[in-house]
Design a protein around this motif. Structure first.
Motif, short mmCIF file in Angstrom:
data_model
loop_
_atom_site.label_atom_id
_atom_site.label_comp_id
_atom_site.label_asym_id
_atom_site.label_seq_id
_atom_site.Cartn_x
_atom_site.Cartn_y
_atom_site.Cartn_z
N VAL A 46 54.92 34.64 8.20
CA VAL A 46 54.04 35.50 8.98
C VAL A 46 54.19 36.92 8.43
CG1 VAL A 46 53.52 36.42 11.27
CG2 VAL A 46 54.36 34.08 11.03
N VAL A 47 53.08 37.62 8.29
CA VAL A 47 53.11 38.99 7.78
C VAL A 47 52.84 39.97 8.92
CG1 VAL A 47 52.03 40.65 6.21
CG2 VAL A 47 52.34 38.28 5.49
N VAL A 48 53.69 40.98 9.04
CA VAL A 48 53.49 42.05 10.00
C VAL A 48 52.87 43.23 9.25
CG1 VAL A 48 54.58 43.65 11.61
CG2 VAL A 48 55.44 41.31 11.41
N GLU A 49 51.69 43.65 9.68
CA GLU A 49 50.96 44.73 8.99
C GLU A 49 50.19 45.54 10.03
OE1 GLU A 49 49.52 47.35 6.70
OE2 GLU A 49 50.75 45.83 5.71
N LYS A 50 50.17 46.87 9.84
CA LYS A 50 49.46 47.72 10.79
C LYS A 50 48.10 48.21 10.28
CE LYS A 50 52.42 51.63 9.43
NZ LYS A 50 53.42 52.60 9.92
N ASP A 51 47.80 47.97 9.02
CA ASP A 51 46.52 48.37 8.45
C ASP A 51 45.46 47.30 8.77
OD1 ASP A 51 44.31 49.05 6.88
OD2 ASP A 51 45.56 49.93 5.32
N LYS A 52 44.53 47.64 9.64
CA LYS A 52 43.53 46.67 10.09
C LYS A 52 42.63 46.21 8.95
CE LYS A 52 40.75 45.85 14.19
NZ LYS A 52 40.29 46.40 15.47
N GLU A 53 42.31 47.10 8.03
CA GLU A 53 41.43 46.74 6.91
C GLU A 53 42.09 45.69 6.02
OE1 GLU A 53 40.12 50.11 4.72
OE2 GLU A 53 39.08 51.04 6.42
N VAL A 54 43.39 45.83 5.79
CA VAL A 54 44.13 44.86 4.97
C VAL A 54 44.14 43.50 5.67
CG1 VAL A 54 46.41 44.26 4.07
CG2 VAL A 54 45.57 46.61 3.88
N ILE A 55 44.35 43.51 6.98
CA ILE A 55 44.37 42.26 7.75
C ILE A 55 43.03 41.55 7.67
CG2 ILE A 55 44.60 41.28 10.07
CD1 ILE A 55 46.63 43.50 10.67
N GLU A 56 41.94 42.29 7.85
CA GLU A 56 40.60 41.70 7.81
C GLU A 56 40.29 41.12 6.43
OE1 GLU A 56 38.02 44.80 9.10
OE2 GLU A 56 38.45 44.50 11.24
N ARG A 57 40.86 41.71 5.40
CA ARG A 57 40.59 41.25 4.03
C ARG A 57 41.28 39.92 3.73
NH1 ARG A 57 42.59 45.50 0.33
NH2 ARG A 57 41.26 46.76 1.69
N TYR A 58 42.46 39.68 4.32
CA TYR A 58 43.24 38.50 3.96
C TYR A 58 43.51 37.54 5.12
CZ TYR A 58 44.30 41.23 -0.25
OH TYR A 58 44.21 41.97 -1.40
N GLU A 59 42.89 37.78 6.28
CA GLU A 59 43.23 37.00 7.47
C GLU A 59 42.83 35.53 7.38
OE1 GLU A 59 41.30 38.63 10.88
OE2 GLU A 59 39.30 38.57 9.99
N GLU A 60 41.91 35.19 6.47
CA GLU A 60 41.50 33.80 6.33
C GLU A 60 42.57 32.94 5.68
OE1 GLU A 60 38.80 32.59 7.67
OE2 GLU A 60 38.17 34.55 8.39
N GLU A 61 43.47 33.55 4.91
CA GLU A 61 44.46 32.77 4.17
C GLU A 61 45.90 33.04 4.58
OE1 GLU A 61 44.60 34.61 0.00
OE2 GLU A 61 42.61 35.16 0.70
#
Length: 335
Positions: free
Chosen positions: A136-151
């Motif tokens: 599981v990855v903890v990240e606070k940058d929403k743009e980064v999350i939206e870019r890779y959330e499918e995988e």
């Protein structure tokens, strides 16, 4: 669903624009208004604000106005409903996505928590994916999350906060990799994680040499300095380039294949009787070569002898070509 709604929005906006153009051209031709007057009449008509006309309208202009009002009411109503549906649908979809991710994370145990999805965090995630280790990855940058959330499974938030770590399942995790660029932030993450899980194996990044001892005191098991490793690697390419290239070949390549495998002795003893490396005879069975043995106390033996006595809690490190490693895993049902 979202794509369908987006196409509907484009269609609705196109109809609205068409109505506006139709109104402007109609008033221009029917009542000989100037272009500015035609635009003004169209806007006050379709919006039904009730301002007075530029000049009295004749019968044809009045009929046209009635037709324009009726048409615009239906089209603008359709546009508002589509936009509202899109906004509500998007919010609902995000809620469902978050619930689905939370359910997956809650089902994990003995997994890896990676804090930070920058350059180092991304490399760690790629390696874990290659070895099929749950993480599981903890990240606070929403743009980064939206870019890779499918995988990748993400928890959005600050890794310094206990609630965020708990949401990532830190209490059930086996490893923590904290790859945040700031040493002070890594220190706080290590302190928090160690308090939440005493048995957690913590691997952290450090930028400054002075931070290494502090991170270890805070509870980190391993402290990695990427800059130091990078410098050593570049120097090694000068001193012994062929050896470094060969070692690189032992890591993950191509279709996530590997030339090295770490196997617990218990994986073998459940299926065959083996008291020593000679009894195990992996070279003959799979083509793999045992290059190391890890004793239960953590002591490493490089290139062990064939008569080395195996202990149930020990591990062997084997070397082989990708197809040989695959045969080993299939034969003893490893992984």
């Amino acid at each position: 669903m979202i794509r369908l709604l987006r196409s509907k929005i484009v269609w609705a906006l196109s109809l609205m624009l068409l109505v506006l153009l139709f109104g402007v051209v109609g008033y221009k031709l029917l009542s000989d208004f100037t272009w500015i007057e035609a635009v003004y009449m169209t806007i006050i008509t379709v919006t039904t604000v009730g301002f007075s006309e530029v000049r009295p309208l004749d019968a044809n202009a009045k009929i046209f106005t009635v037709f324009l009002i009726v048409t615009s009411v239906f089209i603008f109503g359709f546009a508002i409903s589509v936009i509202t549906e899109y906004l509500l649908g998007r919010n609902s979809l995000q809620i469902l996505k978050k619930k689905k991710v939370k359910k997956k994370i809650d089902s994990l145990s003995d997994h890896v928590v990676v804090c930070g999805f920058g350059r180092n965090g991304m490399q760690a995630a790629e390696k874990l994916k290659a070895y099929k280790r749950p993480f599981v990855v903890v990240e606070k940058d929403k743009e980064v999350i939206e870019r890779y959330e499918e995988e990748i499974l993400f928890v959005e938030g600050d890794a310094n906060e206990d609630e965020t770590l708990l949401a990532a399942g830190i209490e059930r995790a086996q490893y923590l990799i904290t790859a945040v660029p700031d040493d002070a932030e890594n220190l706080f993450i290590v302190l928090s994680a160690r308090q939440l899980n005493k048995s957690l194996f913590i691997i952290t990044r450090a930028s400054q040499v002075t931070s290494q001892s502090k991170l270890q005191l805070a509870g980190a098991n391993k402290v990695i300095m990427p800059d130091k490793i990078g410098g050593d690697y570049m120097a090694s390419l000068v001193v012994m380039p062929d050896l470094v290239t060969f070692i690189n070949k032992l890591s993950v390549e191509g279709e996530h294949t590997t030339n090295l495998e770490e196997v617990e002795i218990e994986d073998f003893t459940d299926q065959i009787e083996c008291n020593s490396l000679r009894d195990l005879d992996l070279r003959k069975r799979t083509g793999c070569t045992i290059i190391g043995y890890i004793e239960p106390n953590g002591n490493y033996i490089i290139n062990p002898e064939a008569d080395l006595v195996l202990e149930p809690k020990g591990k062997v490190i084997v070397l082989g070509r990708p197809e040989q490693i695959k045969k080993l895993n299939q034969m003893f049902q490893i992984g």
